[in-house]
Design an enzyme around this catalytic site. Structure first.
Site, short mmCIF file in Angstrom:
data_model
loop_
_atom_site.label_atom_id
_atom_site.label_comp_id
_atom_site.label_asym_id
_atom_site.label_seq_id
_atom_site.Cartn_x
_atom_site.Cartn_y
_atom_site.Cartn_z
N SER A 291 0.84 -1.20 0.00
CA SER A 291 0.00 0.00 0.00
C SER A 291 0.87 1.25 0.00
CB SER A 291 -0.91 0.00 1.23
OG SER A 291 -1.71 1.16 1.27
N GLY A 292 0.57 2.18 -0.91
CA GLY A 292 1.31 3.43 -0.99
C GLY A 292 2.51 3.38 -1.91
N THR B 50 -1.37 2.32 -8.59
CA THR B 50 -2.44 2.88 -9.42
C THR B 50 -1.90 3.98 -10.32
OG1 THR B 50 -4.08 2.36 -7.72
CG2 THR B 50 -4.68 4.02 -9.35
N ASN C 64 -1.61 5.20 3.45
CA ASN C 64 -1.95 5.78 2.15
C ASN C 64 -3.37 6.34 2.20
OD1 ASN C 64 -2.29 6.42 -0.53
ND2 ASN C 64 -2.17 4.32 -1.28
N SER D 191 -5.69 4.45 -0.94
CA SER D 191 -5.26 3.07 -1.15
C SER D 191 -6.34 2.27 -1.87
CB SER D 191 -4.95 2.41 0.20
OG SER D 191 -4.62 1.05 0.03
N SER D 192 -5.96 1.61 -2.95
CA SER D 192 -6.90 0.73 -3.66
C SER D 192 -7.15 -0.50 -2.81
CB SER D 192 -6.32 0.32 -5.02
OG SER D 192 -6.19 1.43 -5.86
N GLY E 152 -0.18 -5.90 -2.69
CA GLY E 152 0.81 -6.85 -2.21
C GLY E 152 0.38 -7.52 -0.92
N GLU F 1 -0.39 -8.44 2.87
CA GLU F 1 -0.96 -7.64 3.95
C GLU F 1 -0.92 -8.40 5.26
OE1 GLU F 1 -4.25 -4.87 1.62
OE2 GLU F 1 -4.93 -6.47 2.96
#
Length: 668
Positions: free
Chosen positions: A256-257, A261, A317, A320-321, A553, A555
């Site tokens: 994340s971050g 995207t 983030n 974050s998606s 990725g 988690e």
């Protein structure tokens, strides 16, 4: 490992996990008939960090001097990488065979400083974790965020604007591709390889595009249509299949971050530029309405919509998606973009129910509550309700974004994108009604009752439950019946079973996830109808595609649920695919060509995959089993895991975990 040899030493004292050291002394000794090497390591006081402020006096000092005050000053100076590391001296006993096989886990040979910042990590003399980290760190300090390792591009988020994505930069990479200096055409050692521009997302995109075009050209020369051998998406070709594959894929992965995207947007922009030029340079006989740009622009216009419904603020983030997506980009035989489609994966629906401190639910809730007009508030039964009034968004106490992005402005951008993508006004209203319905569903309450049938409950007739029923277009009675009872379908007939309050709350959570998930899926389907051009696909029988997979990725949170298991399982599968293609196949290629090489050991994660997806004994199989039977419960599920998975070396369930129905999977 000789005296004076610079090395990396694994150390918890450094945030990087490694500290620079030097071999101060070495001695071979015999212990119980076995010859081992005793090595004394000391911190390296020389400027190994590339600090421009190191004095020449210190640079000429012997690495073995004993003036601790100098050592302390030097190791805390430089670029600040190791300011927390105290001077040290440590003696280790090392097996000589481990040194010969280069299998030391805690000590790694350090490269000369002149060979540490390289564009391709394969160029490092010693390719291991500390060398890779050090090289990436030096490049990052110079604002060089892209580094390659063979066909893989490593991108480190600079968290600031960079002049890397202008039309001029894009044109340089396009011209390079036109000259044939792509990965597929340049051999190692070729003088032309030195002319290639540095690593960049544009370079990766261009290489994929050129490889696709070569595949199309090859299919023409052999008189066969693209992919005549009928390789399906995701299928791996055999080792003897040496022709250039037409269809290409780009995997964008990271935590994340990391900027996944944004990188996907950069790649799509580059494809659009190439496609526009292909359309201008080839007389395709197609409409000149610049459909290429419109299709690509529509793909980009889908981002505000998908980000509103699929992105959220997390600890790391603000945008974050919380889902993965695969974009299938279609090209004609002339390299012209003709259409696209989007598949989404693993929407993190558990976020709807709970968020950690400092995090938010999906953006769309905050956007709507911030930007709703008086008319919309009346239509959606919002009245004076604010964010603090809804349980699904107030539990973390976090309502804003740290990146200074306005929820109100993002809502307007989302609505504009919806109009561009062909969402009509009534459809948008229906979508927003479901968003508010989910908010009210989170405010419903149940009252526990006791009867001859055991623990039962009733749905409280509150403002929240009544608003939910109206927004869904059902009666309150039907809603209450659906949430407080369960129908068992048996051969003898159907049986209605009343639920306890605890079970009813679980049913309401399932309803929330189902409504939001179905709404999200319908939005994606509507977007696909706008950007997928079936007529063009049928017209061009030599179409090819480039797939871009943007997926999160690994988690790990304080509370990990089913979504985290699925996400990590997906990444473990991708990791195995990576190992197979980068390591196994490369080593097989060396063997076929008779090239002398040293075997590279790498972790094989097949045992993790077996633990999760093995038929009958895997975690997912046991979960399916418990979901099918009527008497399946969470507690029974974990008890089956304890019994059937306890001997697996990747599975752990300590007594304390078992007491609270928890388990751990050791992976990655």
């Amino acid at each position: 490992m000789e005296k004076g040899q610079p090395v990396w030493l694994r150390s918890k004292a450094s945030q990087w996990g490694w500290v620079p050291a030097v071999v101060h002394d070495r001695e071979e000794v015999t212990i119980k008939g076995i010859t081992v090497l005793k090595v004394t390591l000391r911190d390296d006081p020389r400027s190994v960090h590339g600090s421009p402020n190191t004095s020449s006096k210190v640079e000429t000092m012997s690495p073995f001097y004993d003036v601790d005050i100098h050592r302390t000053s030097e190791i805390r100076g430089g670029d600040g990488y190791y300011t927390a590391v105290e001077p040290f001296e440590i003696t280790l006993t090392i097996d000589l065979e481990s040194i010969e096989r280069d299998e030391l886990d805690d000590i790694k040979i350090r490269d000369n400083e002149s060979n540490t910042s390289v564009e391709d990590l394969i160029g490092l003399t010693h390719l291991h974790e500390p060398a890779i980290l050090h090289s990436l760190r030096l490049r990052y300090d110079e604002d060089v965020i892209y580094t390659s390792t063979g066909p893989i591009l490593i991108a480190i988020n600079p968290f600031k604007a960079m002049p890397l994505y202008t039309n001029e930069v894009m044109e340089k990479y396009r011209l390079q591709g036109e000259l044939g200096l792509s990965v597929g055409n340049v051999k190692k050692g070729d003088s032309s390889s030195e002319k290639r521009l540095p690593p960049h997302a544009y370079l990766t995109a261009d290489d994929a595009y050129r490889a696709m075009m070569r595949g199309i050209e090859n299919s023409f020369s052999t008189g066969a249509s693209a992919n005549r051998k009928s390789h399906r998406r995701g299928e791996v070709k055999s080792q003897d299949d040496n022709e250039t594959p037409t269809n290409q894929s780009i995997l964008v992965s990271g935590e994340s971050g990391a900027g996944k995207t944004v990188t996907t947007k950069i790649v799509l922009n580059y494809f659009a530029m190439l496609s526009k030029l292909a359309s201008a340079n080839n007389n395709t006989g197609e409409s000149s309405n610049d459909m290429t740009t419109s299709v690509e622009q529509q793909v980009l216009d889908s981002n505000p919509i998908l980000e509103s419904f699929g992105n959220a603020r997390t600890i790391r983030n603000d945008n974050s998606s919380r889902f993965g997506k695969y974009i299938d980009i279609r090209f004609s035989q002339n390299g012209r973009l003709t259409g696209a489609s989007i598949d989404t994966y693993l929407l993190e629906k558990v976020r709807l129910i709970r968020q950690a401190g400092g995090e938010r639910n999906f953006h769309v809730f905050y956007q709507l509550l911030e930007a709703a007009t008086e008319q919309e508030r009346d239509e959606y039964f919002l009245g004076d309700m604010q964010m603090e009034d809804f349980a699904l968004v107030n539990q973390s106490g976090t309502f804003d974004r740290r990146d200074m992005v306005s929820d109100k402005e993002m809502h307007k951008e989302m609505l504009d994108a919806m109009h561009t993508m062909g969402f009509d006004a009534q459809l948008i209203k229906n979508i927003m009604r479901l968003v508010v319905a989910v908010l009210y569903a989170g405010n419903m309450t149940f009252t526990e009752t006791t009867s001859l049938k055991g623990e039962t409950c009733t749905l409280d007739e509150t403002e929240a439950s009544e608003a939910l029923a109206c927004l869904l277009g059902v009666s309150f009675g039907k809603l209450a019946e659906a949430l407080t009872t369960r129908v068992l379908f048996l051969r003898e007939g159907n049986i209605v079973k009343e639920l306890s309050a605890k079970q009813a709350y679980k049913a309401s959570e399932a309803l929330i996830k189902s409504i939001y998930g179905a709404n999200f899926d319908y939005i994606v389907q509507t977007i696909n109808r706008s950007i997928h051009n079936e007529k063009v696909d049928k017209k061009h029988d030599r179409n090819a595609f480039i797939g871009v997979l943007d997926i999160f990725g690994f988690e790990t949170f304080e509370v990990n649920g089913f979504e985290q298991l699925c996400i990590n399982y997906t990444n473990e599968t991708l990791q195995q695919h990576f190992n197979k293609h980068v390591f196994k196949m490369e080593q097989q290629e060396y063997e076929r060509e008779g090239i002398l090489w040293k075997f590279i050991s790498f972790p094989d994660n097949q045992d993790v995959l077996d633990l999760i997806d093995m038929k009958r004994t895997g975690i997912l199989a046991i979960l399916d089993e418990q979901c099918i039977v009527d008497w399946g419960t969470d507690d029974k599920f974990v008890r089956h895991l304890y019994t059937r998975c306890e001997k697996h070396n990747r599975f752990e369930a300590a007594p304390g975990q078992q007491a609270s129905s928890k388990f751990s999977i050791e992976h990655y």
